[in-house]
Write a protein that holds these residues in place. Structure first.
Motif, PDB file in Angstrom:
ATOM      1  N   UNK A 167       0.832  -1.209   0.000  1.00  0.00           N
ATOM      2  CA  UNK A 167       0.000   0.000   0.000  1.00  0.00           C
ATOM      3  C   UNK A 167       0.862   1.253   0.000  1.00  0.00           C
ATOM      4  N   UNK A 168       1.965   1.224   0.747  1.00  0.00           N
ATOM      5  CA  UNK A 168       2.860   2.372   0.792  1.00  0.00           C
ATOM      6  C   UNK A 168       3.493   2.668  -0.553  1.00  0.00           C
ATOM      7  N   UNK A 169       3.916   1.608  -1.269  1.00  0.00           N
ATOM      8  CA  UNK A 169       4.534   1.831  -2.575  1.00  0.00           C
ATOM      9  C   UNK A 169       3.506   2.269  -3.610  1.00  0.00           C
ATOM     10  N   UNK A 170       2.313   1.719  -3.562  1.00  0.00           N
ATOM     11  CA  UNK A 170       1.266   2.177  -4.476  1.00  0.00           C
ATOM     12  C   UNK A 170       0.934   3.636  -4.192  1.00  0.00           C
ATOM     13  N   UNK A 171       0.889   3.992  -2.916  1.00  0.00           N
ATOM     14  CA  UNK A 171       0.641   5.383  -2.548  1.00  0.00           C
ATOM     15  C   UNK A 171       1.734   6.292  -3.103  1.00  0.00           C
ATOM     16  N   UNK A 172       2.984   5.863  -2.977  1.00  0.00           N
ATOM     17  CA  UNK A 172       4.102   6.673  -3.466  1.00  0.00           C
ATOM     18  C   UNK A 172       4.061   6.853  -4.974  1.00  0.00           C
ATOM     19  N   UNK A 173       3.767   5.770  -5.703  1.00  0.00           N
ATOM     20  CA  UNK A 173       3.823   5.824  -7.166  1.00  0.00           C
ATOM     21  C   UNK A 173       2.562   6.437  -7.770  1.00  0.00           C
ATOM     22  N   UNK A 174       1.399   5.991  -7.312  1.00  0.00           N
ATOM     23  CA  UNK A 174       0.150   6.536  -7.854  1.00  0.00           C
ATOM     24  C   UNK A 174      -0.031   7.984  -7.409  1.00  0.00           C
ATOM     25  N   UNK A 175       0.436   8.297  -6.196  1.00  0.00           N
ATOM     26  CA  UNK A 175       0.302   9.662  -5.694  1.00  0.00           C
ATOM     27  C   UNK A 175       1.124  10.670  -6.465  1.00  0.00           C
ATOM     28  N   UNK A 176       2.133  10.218  -7.238  1.00  0.00           N
ATOM     29  CA  UNK A 176       2.929  11.128  -8.053  1.00  0.00           C
ATOM     30  C   UNK A 176       2.230  11.454  -9.372  1.00  0.00           C
ATOM     31  N   UNK A 177       1.232  10.660  -9.725  1.00  0.00           N
ATOM     32  CA  UNK A 177       0.545  10.872 -11.002  1.00  0.00           C
ATOM     33  C   UNK A 177      -0.108  12.252 -11.025  1.00  0.00           C
ATOM     34  N   UNK A 178      -0.171  12.862 -12.194  1.00  0.00           N
ATOM     35  CA  UNK A 178       0.045  12.303 -13.542  1.00  0.00           C
ATOM     36  C   UNK A 178       1.482  12.408 -14.041  1.00  0.00           C
ATOM     37  N   UNK A 179       2.460  12.563 -13.145  1.00  0.00           N
ATOM     38  CA  UNK A 179       3.837  12.798 -13.549  1.00  0.00           C
ATOM     39  C   UNK A 179       4.688  11.537 -13.410  1.00  0.00           C
ATOM     40  N   UNK A 180       5.523  11.254 -14.403  1.00  0.00           N
ATOM     41  CA  UNK A 180       6.579  10.256 -14.218  1.00  0.00           C
ATOM     42  C   UNK A 180       7.835  10.947 -13.706  1.00  0.00           C
ATOM     43  N   UNK A 181       8.034  12.190 -14.116  1.00  0.00           N
ATOM     44  CA  UNK A 181       9.102  13.040 -13.595  1.00  0.00           C
ATOM     45  C   UNK A 181       8.419  14.329 -13.157  1.00  0.00           C
ATOM     46  N   UNK A 182       8.268  14.469 -11.862  1.00  0.00           N
ATOM     47  CA  UNK A 182       7.376  15.479 -11.291  1.00  0.00           C
ATOM     48  C   UNK A 182       7.635  16.875 -11.847  1.00  0.00           C
ATOM     49  N   UNK A 183       6.574  17.443 -12.435  1.00  0.00           N
ATOM     50  CA  UNK A 183       6.645  18.801 -12.961  1.00  0.00           C
ATOM     51  C   UNK A 183       7.289  18.935 -14.321  1.00  0.00           C
ATOM     52  N   UNK A 184       7.898  17.857 -14.844  1.00  0.00           N
ATOM     53  CA  UNK A 184       8.642  17.942 -16.105  1.00  0.00           C
ATOM     54  C   UNK A 184       8.079  17.039 -17.199  1.00  0.00           C
ATOM     55  N   UNK A 185       7.701  15.832 -16.858  1.00  0.00           N
ATOM     56  CA  UNK A 185       7.220  14.891 -17.872  1.00  0.00           C
ATOM     57  C   UNK A 185       6.036  14.111 -17.317  1.00  0.00           C
ATOM     58  N   UNK A 186       4.943  14.133 -18.057  1.00  0.00           N
ATOM     59  CA  UNK A 186       3.773  13.356 -17.654  1.00  0.00           C
ATOM     60  C   UNK A 186       3.964  11.882 -18.026  1.00  0.00           C
ATOM     61  N   UNK A 187       3.285  11.043 -17.313  1.00  0.00           N
ATOM     62  CA  UNK A 187       3.464   9.598 -17.503  1.00  0.00           C
ATOM     63  C   UNK A 187       3.220   9.153 -18.949  1.00  0.00           C
ATOM     64  N   UNK A 188       2.144   9.594 -19.622  1.00  0.00           N
ATOM     65  CA  UNK A 188       1.952   9.153 -21.018  1.00  0.00           C
ATOM     66  C   UNK A 188       3.093   9.580 -21.936  1.00  0.00           C
ATOM     67  N   UNK A 189       3.729  10.707 -21.633  1.00  0.00           N
ATOM     68  CA  UNK A 189       4.814  11.198 -22.476  1.00  0.00           C
ATOM     69  C   UNK A 189       6.066  10.338 -22.360  1.00  0.00           C
ATOM     70  N   UNK A 190       6.213   9.638 -21.261  1.00  0.00           N
ATOM     71  CA  UNK A 190       7.416   8.841 -21.052  1.00  0.00           C
ATOM     72  C   UNK A 190       7.316   7.422 -21.540  1.00  0.00           C
TER      73      UNK A 190
END
Length: 448
Positions: free
Chosen positions: A371-394
């Motif tokens: 649950x902690x890792x899902x929170x960390x990863x899903x909680x960063x969405x919609x970014x794969x690289x926060x503020x710079x690249x959205x997940x679909x772009x990567x």
């Protein structure tokens, strides 16, 4: 050009791989410390039972390491295959911690091999025990470096952006980003905590199955003490994590807490469900969110109303947050009652129902890690690289990721079932009673 189907399957495969890998990675980080503590306790107290604890845990640890290597390699492969645009943008920046993670693993593996093949070849347990220090350091540093990569994805820094490319890269500045301290500390502490409770669950299960041997009793008490220490530490570091989110990723904190409107004296929402856009059946703790975010009950906490809808994380991370926190607090209570009860002679800790709770603590701790890792990863969405690249772009644009998902799912199924079968047979064929008899015949002495 974004291929929505490829993005979906890439996320699904990455989530599957990380969810499977994190089980073995957590055990791989935490168990070496448990082995070292057990052997040190045995050496200090001249107690052969703790030496046997270390010996038997080390055997099982080798199996989990083997599976962890396979799944860790799969993650590295999938970074390049599934997220090529992300790797093209950030690859040079994360190359150093990825290399250091590999180096840390080899450092651990070398000394682990020496440790395993030198049992009873030293005239002193102390000399043999010293081999565990680089093993434990290597395992922990491996987690540190790979978590630094994740921290960079949440708080990218140490570069300039020119024409959409990262240039003038400063690797150490990128590594020591604002997310690094809390993420690394939380990963390490929860790995130690989870490993302690998983091993405690095994000891408790053996006692439930009728083994009344003092070996299991000593193991259980030692592990519950360790679990108590690290579960409290995890709660403290979790508080620091909340303050980090309030400053650097307020939308993630707001989504996790279902905090929709910016306000002061903010309440913390526990449990509850979302119905027609409204929170129902929740428990509200007045001022608690302001305290969590800023250590001030009157502080203003930024809500989701300050962010565009397309920049908000999914609201279901609230459930992940609750699962992680509830299990963590539950395990603090379970271990605290056992340790205090053992010291004060409380009889209920020896009851069957309480032992079943201890046994359940192992799987529950794994669920909390997931649950902690899902929170960390899903909680960063919609970014794969926060503020710079959205997940679909990567993501990749390949149309065959769904087939890769089936292939890797089959591999993980075989690895998961195989590791459980091997570990079960390994210890069923060599129970502690038999091993103690063998040790008695070898040493010509008595082990009670």
């Amino acid at each position: 050009m974004v291929n929505e189907s490829a993005v979906f399957w890439s996320r699904a495969l990455t989530e599957l791989t990380l969810s499977f890998h994190i089980i073995y990675a957590t055990i791989g980080v935490g168990v070496p410390l448990m082995i070292m503590i057990a052997q040190w306790t045995g050496y200090k107290n001249n107690d052969e039972h703790y030496i046997l604890l270390a010996r038997r845990w080390a055997r099982g640890f080798v199996i989990t390491v083997a599976v962890g290597v396979v799944t860790g390699t799969a993650i590295g492969l999938q970074l390049s295959l599934l997220w090529p645009n992300f790797m093209q943008l950030a690859g040079q920046t994360i190359a150093l911690p990825l290399f250091m993670e590999t180096f840390a693993f080899f450092f651990e593996a070398i000394f682990l091999g020496i440790y395993l093949y030198t049992w009873d070849r030293f005239d002193s347990q102390k000399k043999h025990m010293l081999l565990l220090i680089p093993v434990a350091i290597g395992a922990s540093m491996s987690a540190v470096f790979i978590t630094i990569v994740n921290a960079f994805m949440n708080a990218p820094q140490g570069f300039d952006i020119v024409d959409g490319e990262l240039v003038n890269i400063q690797p150490f500045l990128a590594m020591f980003n604002p997310a690094m301290p809390t993420k690394v500390a939380h990963v390490l502490v929860t790995a130690y905590m989870t490993s302690a409770f998983v091993l405690a669950a095994i000891a408790g299960y053996r006692m439930l199955k009728g083994s009344d041997h003092v070996y299991h009793k000593k193991a259980l008490l030692l592990l519950m003490k360790i679990g108590l220490i690290f579960s409290i530490a995890a709660a403290v570091i979790g508080d620091f994590s909340g303050k980090y989110l309030a400053e650097y990723q307020p939308e993630k904190l707001a989504a996790a807490e279902w905090h929709f409107e910016t306000e002061d004296k903010a309440s913390l929402i526990l449990f509850g469900i979302m119905q027609d856009g409204e929170v129902k059946y929740e428990i509200r703790i007045p001022y608690a969110l302001s305290i969590l975010a800023h250590n001030n009950p009157n502080a203003e906490v930024i809500g989701l109303d300050q962010f565009a809808e397309e920049d908000r994380p999914p609201l279901y991370i609230h459930y992940l947050f609750n699962i992680m926190v509830f299990i963590g607090m539950f395990m603090v209570l379970v271990s605290l009652l056992y340790v205090v009860g053992k010291a004060r002679g409380w009889q209920f800790i020896h009851a069957l129902w309480y032992k079943w709770i201890i046994v359940a603590g192992g799987p529950l701790s794994i669920i909390a890690i997931e649950a902690g890792w899902w929170l960390a990863e899903v909680g960063r969405q919609p970014w794969i690289l926060y503020g710079l690249m959205r997940t679909p772009e990567g993501a990749t644009t390949s149309d065959h990721v769904d087939l890769m998902l089936l292939l890797f799912a089959g591999v993980y199924t075989v690895l998961g079932i195989g590791s459980v079968v091997v570990l079960t047979r390994m210890f069923k064929k060599n129970p502690i009673e038999r091993e103690i008899q063998d040790r008695q015949s070898e040493k010509g002495g008595d082990i009670v």
